[in-house]
Design a protein around this motif. Structure first.
Motif, mmCIF file in Angstrom:
data_model
loop_
_atom_site.group_PDB
_atom_site.id
_atom_site.type_symbol
_atom_site.label_atom_id
_atom_site.label_comp_id
_atom_site.label_asym_id
_atom_site.label_seq_id
_atom_site.Cartn_x
_atom_site.Cartn_y
_atom_site.Cartn_z
ATOM 1 N N UNK A 11 -4.158 12.203 -1.583
ATOM 2 C CA UNK A 11 -4.844 11.180 -2.371
ATOM 3 C C UNK A 11 -5.194 11.654 -3.776
ATOM 4 N N UNK A 12 -5.134 12.960 -4.022
ATOM 5 C CA UNK A 12 -5.428 13.471 -5.359
ATOM 6 C C UNK A 12 -4.162 13.641 -6.202
ATOM 7 N N UNK A 13 -3.012 13.327 -5.636
ATOM 8 C CA UNK A 13 -1.764 13.470 -6.381
ATOM 9 C C UNK A 13 -1.611 12.318 -7.379
ATOM 10 N N UNK A 14 -0.580 12.398 -8.194
ATOM 11 C CA UNK A 14 -0.364 11.357 -9.195
ATOM 12 C C UNK A 14 -0.285 10.001 -8.514
ATOM 13 N N UNK A 15 -0.874 8.993 -9.136
ATOM 14 C CA UNK A 15 -0.998 7.680 -8.502
ATOM 15 C C UNK A 15 0.357 7.072 -8.141
ATOM 16 N N UNK A 45 3.601 6.255 -1.335
ATOM 17 C CA UNK A 45 3.639 6.885 -0.009
ATOM 18 C C UNK A 45 2.565 6.388 0.942
ATOM 19 N N UNK A 46 1.475 5.814 0.432
ATOM 20 C CA UNK A 46 0.251 5.616 1.218
ATOM 21 C C UNK A 46 0.463 4.914 2.565
ATOM 22 N N UNK A 47 1.054 3.736 2.562
ATOM 23 C CA UNK A 47 1.132 2.959 3.798
ATOM 24 C C UNK A 47 1.963 3.671 4.861
ATOM 25 N N UNK A 48 3.076 4.265 4.472
ATOM 26 C CA UNK A 48 3.910 4.988 5.434
ATOM 27 C C UNK A 48 3.220 6.260 5.909
ATOM 28 N N UNK A 49 2.487 6.886 5.008
ATOM 29 C CA UNK A 49 1.786 8.127 5.362
ATOM 30 C C UNK A 49 0.747 7.850 6.449
ATOM 31 N N UNK A 50 -0.016 6.786 6.278
ATOM 32 C CA UNK A 50 -1.079 6.484 7.233
ATOM 33 C C UNK A 50 -0.533 6.141 8.613
ATOM 34 N N UNK A 51 0.723 5.698 8.680
ATOM 35 C CA UNK A 51 1.321 5.391 9.980
ATOM 36 C C UNK A 51 2.095 6.578 10.549
ATOM 37 N N UNK A 52 2.023 7.721 9.870
ATOM 38 C CA UNK A 52 2.665 8.928 10.383
ATOM 39 C C UNK A 52 4.130 9.076 10.066
ATOM 40 N N UNK A 53 4.671 8.209 9.186
ATOM 41 C CA UNK A 53 6.086 8.300 8.800
ATOM 42 C C UNK A 53 6.194 9.164 7.541
ATOM 43 N N UNK A 68 -15.658 -0.175 4.185
ATOM 44 C CA UNK A 68 -15.875 1.153 3.612
ATOM 45 C C UNK A 68 -15.523 2.235 4.623
ATOM 46 N N UNK A 69 -15.953 2.030 5.866
ATOM 47 C CA UNK A 69 -15.738 3.038 6.905
ATOM 48 C C UNK A 69 -14.251 3.273 7.156
ATOM 49 N N UNK A 70 -13.438 2.223 7.123
ATOM 50 C CA UNK A 70 -12.000 2.401 7.337
ATOM 51 C C UNK A 70 -11.391 3.314 6.276
ATOM 52 N N UNK A 71 -11.872 3.218 5.052
ATOM 53 C CA UNK A 71 -11.358 4.093 3.998
ATOM 54 C C UNK A 71 -11.785 5.545 4.230
ATOM 55 N N UNK A 72 -12.994 5.743 4.753
ATOM 56 C CA UNK A 72 -13.444 7.095 5.097
ATOM 57 C C UNK A 72 -12.588 7.647 6.226
ATOM 58 N N UNK A 73 -12.342 6.822 7.243
ATOM 59 C CA UNK A 73 -11.532 7.260 8.376
ATOM 60 C C UNK A 73 -10.112 7.596 7.942
ATOM 61 N N UNK A 74 -9.541 6.775 7.057
ATOM 62 C CA UNK A 74 -8.185 7.056 6.562
ATOM 63 C C UNK A 74 -8.117 8.402 5.859
ATOM 64 N N UNK A 75 -9.210 8.785 5.236
ATOM 65 C CA UNK A 75 -9.254 10.059 4.506
ATOM 66 C C UNK A 75 -9.498 11.241 5.453
ATOM 67 N N UNK A 76 -10.426 11.069 6.400
ATOM 68 C CA UNK A 76 -10.819 12.182 7.272
ATOM 69 C C UNK A 76 -9.895 12.309 8.478
ATOM 70 N N UNK A 77 -9.513 11.175 9.065
ATOM 71 C CA UNK A 77 -8.632 11.145 10.244
ATOM 72 C C UNK A 77 -7.462 10.199 9.971
ATOM 73 N N UNK A 78 -6.479 10.630 9.187
ATOM 74 C CA UNK A 78 -5.429 9.716 8.717
ATOM 75 C C UNK A 78 -4.705 8.946 9.818
#
Length: 249
Positions: free
Chosen positions: A113-117, A123-131, A52-62
């Motif tokens: 994360x609120x954009x169309x699914x 985009x999610x995986x690349x976004x989280x890695x800063x690409x 759960x915490x990793x999902x919070x961190x991904x949202x607050x500190x991508x």
């Protein structure tokens, strides 16, 4: 949907308590010379909390995985990086409202994360890695693929596909149409269809193509990438919500 700050901080606090190290008490009557320390929580409990915490961190500190140090302390406590990230995220959540009030005009914030699914899934995986530039390209491909799926076409893609599906003309064999509003013969109907086709062309010609075909481009700033994702999110929502007129045999 905005984050539930109270809930998120409670989850972070629980995780920090579970991963705190302590020296277990020596059983009465036994002498042990050991520096070994254990986490307060059991392994299964800590792993469940971390999920759960990793999902919070991904949202607050991508970018926490790249920016929070993961050094030698991990040999002492495997959760050291998670713990520091959780502490940073808790501080960010605690002071977020104050910081925005002091430093800005408290304008609405745009969240990927609120954009169309379709867009965020792509985009999610690349976004989280800063690409960020590659994330926009992946989102564009996902919107194109989902549009092809909706109308059952593989013979056209991107600009040609959207020009066809948003055409004001009647459907033809193998060429279904998407209608954003009923065709009542009005200028408004024609304007909306023409605008949707032009908007889609702009998304792919001006955003997707340069990102994909030009080598050596600098990384997109995060806020600019968000704006580009938002454009594809608008297009994705139009496609999903549009009425489909099947091609005539």
């Amino acid at each position: 949907m905005s984050i539930d700050i109270a809930w998120a901080r409670a989850e972070l606090s629980s995780f920090l308590k579970l991963t705190e190290l302590y020296a277990p008490q020596t059983p009465h009557g036994m002498v042990m010379n050991s520096s070994r320390r254990s986490t307060r929580g059991g392994a299964e409990e800590v792993v469940a909390s971390a999920q759960v915490v990793e999902q919070i961190l991904d949202r607050v500190l991508p970018r926490w995985r790249a920016e929070v140090p993961d050094g030698d302390n991990k040999r002492v406590n495997r959760w050291c990086q998670h713990r520091e990230a959780a502490q940073r995220a808790d501080a960010a959540l605690l002071r977020d409202a104050e910081v925005h009030e002091r430093l800005g005009d408290n304008a609405p914030q745009l969240s990927a994360s609120t954009m169309h699914r379709w867009v965020w899934d792509g985009a999610r995986s690349l976004w989280h890695s800063g690409h960020f530039r590659e994330a926009v390209t992946a989102a564009a491909r996902k919107v194109n693929a989902e549009t092809q799926n909706k109308v059952g076409r593989r013979d056209a893609s991107e600009t040609a596909l959207f020009q066809s599906v948003f055409s004001k003309d009647a459907p033809r064999a193998g060429q279904p149409r998407l209608r954003l509003r009923p065709d009542d013969g009005s200028d408004t109907f024609r304007s909306v269809q023409r605008g949707a086709a032009a908007f889609a062309e702009g998304c792919y010609a001006a955003l997707r193509n340069p990102n994909s075909h030009e080598d050596g481009l600098p990384e997109l700033p995060e806020h600019q990438a968000l704006e580009q994702l938002a454009a594809f999110s608008v297009l994705a929502r139009w496609v999903e919500e549009a009425a489909q007129l099947p091609g005539q045999d």
